[in-house]
Design an enzyme around this catalytic site. Structure first.
Site, PDB file in Angstrom:
ATOM      1  N   CYS A 153       0.828  -1.208   0.000  1.00 47.12           N
ATOM      2  CA  CYS A 153       0.000   0.000   0.000  1.00 47.12           C
ATOM      3  C   CYS A 153       0.864   1.260   0.000  1.00 47.12           C
ATOM      4  O   CYS A 153       0.571   2.226  -0.721  1.00 47.12           O
ATOM      5  CB  CYS A 153      -0.943  -0.009   1.203  1.00 47.12           C
ATOM      6  SG  CYS A 153      -2.188  -1.326   1.115  1.00 47.12           S
ATOM      7  N   TYR A 154       1.919   1.259   0.800  1.00 48.58           N
ATOM      8  CA  TYR A 154       2.815   2.409   0.841  1.00 48.58           C
ATOM      9  C   TYR A 154       3.498   2.602  -0.508  1.00 48.58           C
ATOM     10  O   TYR A 154       3.544   3.723  -1.053  1.00 48.58           O
ATOM     11  CB  TYR A 154       3.861   2.218   1.941  1.00 48.58           C
ATOM     12  CG  TYR A 154       4.827   3.370   2.092  1.00 48.58           C
ATOM     13  CD1 TYR A 154       4.365   4.681   2.178  1.00 48.58           C
ATOM     14  CD2 TYR A 154       6.199   3.142   2.165  1.00 48.58           C
ATOM     15  CE1 TYR A 154       5.257   5.745   2.326  1.00 48.58           C
ATOM     16  CE2 TYR A 154       7.091   4.192   2.322  1.00 48.58           C
ATOM     17  CZ  TYR A 154       6.618   5.487   2.395  1.00 48.58           C
ATOM     18  OH  TYR A 154       7.502   6.530   2.540  1.00 48.58           O
ATOM     19  N   GLY A 155       3.995   1.509  -1.077  1.00 50.49           N
ATOM     20  CA  GLY A 155       4.634   1.602  -2.384  1.00 50.49           C
ATOM     21  C   GLY A 155       3.669   2.069  -3.463  1.00 50.49           C
ATOM     22  O   GLY A 155       4.042   2.825  -4.355  1.00 50.49           O
ATOM     23  N   LYS A 158       3.169   5.869  -3.253  1.00 49.53           N
ATOM     24  CA  LYS A 158       4.383   6.577  -3.644  1.00 49.53           C
ATOM     25  C   LYS A 158       4.662   6.453  -5.142  1.00 49.53           C
ATOM     26  O   LYS A 158       5.161   7.389  -5.781  1.00 49.53           O
ATOM     27  CB  LYS A 158       5.578   6.065  -2.830  1.00 49.53           C
ATOM     28  CG  LYS A 158       5.591   6.558  -1.391  1.00 49.53           C
ATOM     29  CD  LYS A 158       5.586   8.079  -1.330  1.00 49.53           C
ATOM     30  CE  LYS A 158       5.869   8.625   0.038  1.00 49.53           C
ATOM     31  NZ  LYS A 158       5.812  10.111   0.061  1.00 49.53           N
TER      32      LYS A 158
END
Length: 251
Positions: A153-155, A158
């Protein structure tokens, strides 16, 4: 000579960490900086640090997930500081964890504070940046990990920011606006949290950094951003630049 003399910058999430380091470095090169974030006390600390060094700064309370707050931040910056030449989209809520563990609202907060805030602020700033503007968006080397487990999710948020960066670089360059992304690895509160919560993972990761150290928020990250926004980098546009001591390979 200060390379950003007579420039005005707006930096989100500038009350601490990487955003604070960038704000300090931009001010050191002569820019007047609108320091934005959710917590007034942290913003005041950054502004005080800039003033102590003889720089110019203004604290603007802003939750980047609120479209009205973003519009007000740009309006306040232009009104109080006389324009807007540099936009740094740094603020980000981090949706870390395995896909089964990240709640919808956590992923949405990451999306709203990251790609959506970046998208909205770039469009709000666009009219003021024409002619000699510079946008710096923050992506992450975490999205470059060969093992994306726990970082999906973070990747994702970003990488969306990187795509928006590339689009702006292609669409707005003819108007005199340069847009780039940086992928920093720095001694930020987020890094401190990761080291505390996942010490073995953090230690193993740091061991993969060729320079064997974590970057300093101002000296390694902020000063590079100041250079990127200066005439020294007038032909740099649409790039994703890892500031991580050589850990990530961007191809």
């Amino acid at each position: 000579m200060q390379r950003l003399q007579n420039k005005v910058a707006l930096v989100t999430g500038a009350g601490q960490g990487v955003g604070q380091g960038i704000a300090l470095a931009l001010a050191a090169e002569g820019a007047a900086v609108a320091v934005t974030g959710r917590t007034r006390a942290k913003l005041d600390e950054t502004v005080a640090g800039i003033h102590e060094r003889g720089g110019s700064a203004l604290a603007v309370v802003c939750d980047v997930k609120d479209p009205d707050a973003l519009a007000a931040a740009v309006e306040t910056t232009v009104r109080e500081l006389g324009g807007l030449n540099i936009l740094v989209n740094n603020a980000q809520e981090v949706p870390l964890g395995a896909l089964d563990d990240v709640a919808d609202d956590a992923f949405d907060a990451g999306w709203q504070s990251g790609p959506m805030a970046t998208f909205r602020l770039m469009k709000l700033a666009h009219p003021w940046l024409r002619g000699d503007g510079c946008i710096v968006n923050l992506a992450s080397p975490a999205a470059m990990r060969w093992d994306a487990a726990g970082y999906g999710c973070y990747g994702a948020v970003k990488e969306a920011i990187r795509q928006l960066t590339r689009a702006a670089a292609c669409e707005w360059a003819s108007e005199g606006i340069r847009t780039n992304a940086i992928l920093p690895l720095a001694s930020s509160p987020a890094m401190a949290w990761w080291t505390r919560e996942r010490p073995e993972e953090a230690e193993a990761f740091v061991a993969t950094v060729p320079m064997q150290r974590i970057g300093d928020c101002e000296q390694d990250i902020g000063r590079f951003v100041a250079t990127l926004c200066s005439e020294d980098c007038a032909y740099v546009n649409g790039q994703s630049i890892a500031l991580d001591g050589g850990q990530a390979r961007i191809g």
